[in-house]
Design an enzyme around this catalytic site. Structure first.
Site, PDB file in Angstrom:
ATOM      1  N   LYS A   5       1.228   3.504   7.064  1.00 60.97           N
ATOM      2  CA  LYS A   5       1.249   4.449   5.959  1.00 60.97           C
ATOM      3  C   LYS A   5       1.574   6.311   5.987  1.00 60.97           C
ATOM      4  O   LYS A   5       2.269   6.412   7.308  1.00 60.97           O
ATOM      5  CB  LYS A   5      -0.806   4.870   6.808  1.00 60.97           C
ATOM      6  CG  LYS A   5      -1.433   2.963   6.284  1.00 60.97           C
ATOM      7  CD  LYS A   5      -1.461   3.611   4.548  1.00 60.97           C
ATOM      8  CE  LYS A   5      -2.529   1.921   4.203  1.00 60.97           C
ATOM      9  NZ  LYS A   5      -1.967   0.603   4.864  1.00 60.97           N
ATOM     10  N   SER A  25       1.183  -1.203   0.216  1.00 63.17           N
ATOM     11  CA  SER A  25       0.125   0.030   0.007  1.00 63.17           C
ATOM     12  C   SER A  25       1.015   1.418  -0.112  1.00 63.17           C
ATOM     13  O   SER A  25       0.147   2.136  -0.299  1.00 63.17           O
ATOM     14  CB  SER A  25      -1.202   0.093   1.289  1.00 63.17           C
ATOM     15  OG  SER A  25      -0.218   0.231   2.662  1.00 63.17           O
TER      16      SER A  25
END
Length: 211
Positions: free
Chosen positions: A170, A133
Site C-alpha cells: 500500500k 488495490s
C-alpha cells in the site's frame, strides 16, 4: 528485453583496442604505451596515452595505475554483466486486502540496474504483486516490486508492510502524525493499524513481465 547500445569508438580507438587484444593473445602480455605508440607511428607516447584515456572513459578498456602492461579490453558482454544483478524474490505480497503471509526466498530476478536507476544492496529484495488495490500507482497483478529494507518511509511512498501481523502492499501516509496505509483503488478502504504497523521495505522499482 532491454536494448543494449554498443560502445561508440572511433576507427583508431577500435584499431588500438584490437591491437591490445591480439598482442595479449599472441604473446601473453599486453603492449606497453611505447609499443602501442611505435606500432601506430605516433610521434610520442602522449598520442597513444590520449587514445587509451578515451577508451577507458568509454568503458572499453580497464587499467591498473602503476602497472605498465595492465591494459584489459572490456567486451560489450562484460560490460552488460557488470550492470546485471540478481535480487532475491521473497514470495507474493497482496495488493488487495491484507493477509497472513510467510516470506521465504523463491528464486531471484535479474535486473539491469543502470536501466532501472537503482543501486541494490544486501537489503534489496523483491515481491510478486497479487491483486489490484494499487492500480492508481500503475502497479498491477503479476508485477514484481523491488524494495529496500531499512529505509524510513516518507508519506506517499509505496511500501511492503506488516499491519497487525498481516502483509500488504500500500501507500504509506501520515496524517496529524498518525500513520496508515492507503489503497490506490477506491474499491479498497484505508488500513489503520489497531496495534502495530511494521514497514518491511520501501518500493524503489517495478518490473513488469511481457504479457
Amino acid at each position: 528485453m532491454y536494448k543494449i547500445t554498443p560502445m561508440q569508438l572511433t576507427a583508431r580507438q577500435k584499431q588500438i583496442s584490437d591491437f591490445i587484444n591480439s598482442q595479449s593473445e599472441v604473446t601473453g602480455h599486453n603492449p606497453t604505451l611505447r609499443e602501442i605508440a611505435r606500432h601506430f607511428r605516433f610521434r610520442s607516447v602522449n598520442g597513444a596515452a590520449k587514445h587509451l584515456r578515451a577508451l577507458i572513459r568509454k568503458g572499453a578498456l580497464k587499467h591498473r595505475r602503476g602497472c605498465a602492461r595492465s591494459w584489459q579490453v572490456v567486451s560489450p558482454l562484460d560490460k552488460l554483466r557488470s550492470q546485471v544483478v540478481n535480487i532475491p524474490i521473497y514470495g507474493v505480497i497482496s495488493a488487495g486486502y491484507s493477509e497472513e503471509q510467510k516470506q521465504s526466498a523463491e528464486g531471484c530476478i535479474s535486473v539491469d540496474v543502470e536501466t532501472l536507476g537503482i543501486r541494490p544492496t544486501a537489503r534489496t529484495f523483491a515481491l510478486q504483486v497479487r491483486g489490484d488495490s494499487m492500480v492508481g500507482k500503475h502497479i498491477v497483478n503479476g508485477d514484481c516490486a523491488i524494495f529496500e529494507h531499512g529505509v524510513t518511509p516518507r508519506s506517499g511512498d509505496v511500501v511492503a508492510a506488516l499491519i497487525d501481523n498481516e502483509s500488504t502492499l500500500k501507500t504509506f501516509v501520515t496524517e496529524r502524525g498518525k500513520p496508515f496505509l492507503k489503497a490506490e483503488n477506491p474499491k479498497f478502504p484505508k488500513l489503520i493499524p489497531a496495534t502495530e504497523l511494521v514497514i518491511q521495505g520501501v518500493m524503489v522499482a517495478l518490473v513488469r513481465k511481457r504479457r
